[in-house]
Motif scaffolding. Structure first.
Motif, PDB file in Angstrom:
ATOM      1  N   PRO A 296      -5.108   4.229   3.075  1.00 46.99           N
ATOM      2  CA  PRO A 296      -4.065   3.539   2.296  1.00 46.99           C
ATOM      3  C   PRO A 296      -4.578   3.096   0.936  1.00 46.99           C
ATOM      4  O   PRO A 296      -5.727   2.690   0.786  1.00 46.99           O
ATOM      5  CB  PRO A 296      -3.713   2.337   3.181  1.00 46.99           C
ATOM      6  CG  PRO A 296      -4.067   2.770   4.561  1.00 46.99           C
ATOM      7  CD  PRO A 296      -5.287   3.636   4.414  1.00 46.99           C
ATOM      8  N   GLU A 297      -3.709   3.173  -0.060  1.00 51.49           N
ATOM      9  CA  GLU A 297      -4.072   2.834  -1.435  1.00 51.49           C
ATOM     10  C   GLU A 297      -3.314   1.586  -1.879  1.00 51.49           C
ATOM     11  O   GLU A 297      -2.088   1.541  -1.809  1.00 51.49           O
ATOM     12  CB  GLU A 297      -3.737   3.996  -2.367  1.00 51.49           C
ATOM     13  CG  GLU A 297      -4.019   3.711  -3.834  1.00 51.49           C
ATOM     14  CD  GLU A 297      -3.527   4.821  -4.739  1.00 51.49           C
ATOM     15  OE1 GLU A 297      -3.604   4.636  -5.981  1.00 51.49           O
ATOM     16  OE2 GLU A 297      -3.052   5.857  -4.214  1.00 51.49           O
ATOM     17  N   LEU A 298      -4.065   0.579  -2.334  1.00 46.50           N
ATOM     18  CA  LEU A 298      -3.441  -0.653  -2.810  1.00 46.50           C
ATOM     19  C   LEU A 298      -2.643  -0.384  -4.084  1.00 46.50           C
ATOM     20  O   LEU A 298      -3.171   0.176  -5.043  1.00 46.50           O
ATOM     21  CB  LEU A 298      -4.513  -1.714  -3.090  1.00 46.50           C
ATOM     22  CG  LEU A 298      -4.003  -3.045  -3.673  1.00 46.50           C
ATOM     23  CD1 LEU A 298      -3.227  -3.819  -2.617  1.00 46.50           C
ATOM     24  CD2 LEU A 298      -5.174  -3.881  -4.190  1.00 46.50           C
TER      25      LEU A 298
ATOM     26  N   TYR B  46       0.829  -1.203   0.000  1.00 40.16           N
ATOM     27  CA  TYR B  46       0.000   0.000   0.000  1.00 40.16           C
ATOM     28  C   TYR B  46       0.866   1.256   0.000  1.00 40.16           C
ATOM     29  O   TYR B  46       1.997   1.255   0.496  1.00 40.16           O
ATOM     30  CB  TYR B  46      -0.903   0.043   1.243  1.00 40.16           C
ATOM     31  CG  TYR B  46      -1.919  -1.067   1.312  1.00 40.16           C
ATOM     32  CD1 TYR B  46      -3.205  -0.895   0.806  1.00 40.16           C
ATOM     33  CD2 TYR B  46      -1.594  -2.291   1.906  1.00 40.16           C
ATOM     34  CE1 TYR B  46      -4.149  -1.917   0.876  1.00 40.16           C
ATOM     35  CE2 TYR B  46      -2.533  -3.310   1.984  1.00 40.16           C
ATOM     36  CZ  TYR B  46      -3.808  -3.126   1.464  1.00 40.16           C
ATOM     37  OH  TYR B  46      -4.735  -4.134   1.539  1.00 40.16           O
TER      38      TYR B  46
END
Length: 313
Positions: free
Chosen positions: A156-158, A148
């Protein structure tokens, strides 16, 4: 009195003679064993297999610490390196599997991984001259778990997971191996596939794949250099450098993957490890320029220092 002195002299002479003979025999045995080992290596009739296992644990805590910081931090890193090499006559086949996974937990940031690697290399070679081999190389590089980005003001961004991405290289070329420590593989004709199996990442066109596609094929030049050197009995340096130039798109923007590890053996089972990894991939555009706000590629650097258990077989 003279007889006693003579007797003692004979005893001393016999002792030193026996000692010298024992040392001489020991030396002969060592030389014979070394020669036999060299003959086995030259004959190439055996597999050479080995494994290095590592487990590093770090813990830190702060109480009433005026300078500030996390109250508690814990990290755990496990590494496995497996090798199986075969040589017979002009034929050689080298196989290496490098696995690593690490996790860190802090009071301010929570839990997240700080190391994740699967790297498999298999290389066959046919000797065409002294230290030169006509070779074929296969390499697969991916990771175990999800990764992430952690922006300060958003969730959070994958950005990655198992086989998202995965890099697969299939390459014929020339391999220069002057000794067991160093190898330089060069190929002007290499096929590489970038795989992104995650649907949401492929929809964004992550890692250079076309939007909505899961596989991107590339064709270009490839170089791989590996060096594994015992500097002293207690210090080992291991390095692997990979370079790839894509003929189809921006061939001047060379992709770089470089890992370095310096291991200092403290005792039979305890070692200190310093590692520095560097990655540059022109298709990884997840890094924002603070001045322009434009996403683009950057040189990625990761450095770790740890002390833990290491077992070598």
């Amino acid at each position: 009195m003279k007889k006693i002195c003579l007797f003692l002299s004979l005893c001393a002479l016999s002792f030193y003679s026996a000692q010298a003979q024992d040392d001489s025999m020991k030396k002969l045995r060592e030389e014979a064993a070394k020669k036999l080992k060299e003959q086995e290596i030259d004959s190439g009739r055996v597999w050479y297999k080995g494994a290095t296992l590592g487990l590093t644990f770090n813990q830190g805590s702060l109480t009433n610490w005026a300078a500030g910081g996390d109250k508690l931090s814990l990290s755990l890193l496990g590494t496995i390196n497996l090798m199986a090499n075969y040589k017979k006559g002009r034929h050689s086949w080298d196989n290496n599997l490098d696995l690593a996974y690490g996790y860190v937990n802090t009071t301010s940031l929570g839990s997240r991984k700080n190391e994740d690697r699967i790297d498999l290399t298999s290389k066959y070679g046919y000797e065409i001259g002294k230290n030169f081999y006509l070779s074929g190389l296969f390499n697969l590089r991916t990771q175990f778990d999800k990764g992430y980005l952690y922006p300060a003001d958003t969730t959070p961004e994958l950005i990655s997971q198992f086989f998202s991405p995965a890099f697969i290289v299939l390459s014929p070329g020339i391999d220069f191996m002057p000794n067991k420590e160093f190898s330089l593989f060069v190929s002007p004709v290499t096929a590489r596939w970038v795989v992104v199996m995650n649907d949401s990442l492929s929809a964004k066109g992550s890692y250079g794949v076309d939007t909505g596609k899961h596989v991107k094929s590339e064709f270009g030049a490839y170089m791989s250099a590996t060096w594994n050197k015992d500097i002293t009995k207690s210090i080992n340096y291991r390095s692997k450098l990979e370079l790839f130039s894509n003929y189809k798109h921006n061939p001047g923007n060379v992709d770089v993957f470089w890992t370095n590890a310096l291991t200092l053996k403290v005792s039979k089972l305890i070692s200190a490890v310093v590692s520095v990894d560097m990655i540059y991939d022109d298709d990884v555009k997840v890094f924002e320029n603070k001045e322009t706000g434009v996403l683009g590629p950057r040189l990625q650097i990761k450095q770790t220092i740890g002390v833990g258990l290491t077992a070598k077989f």
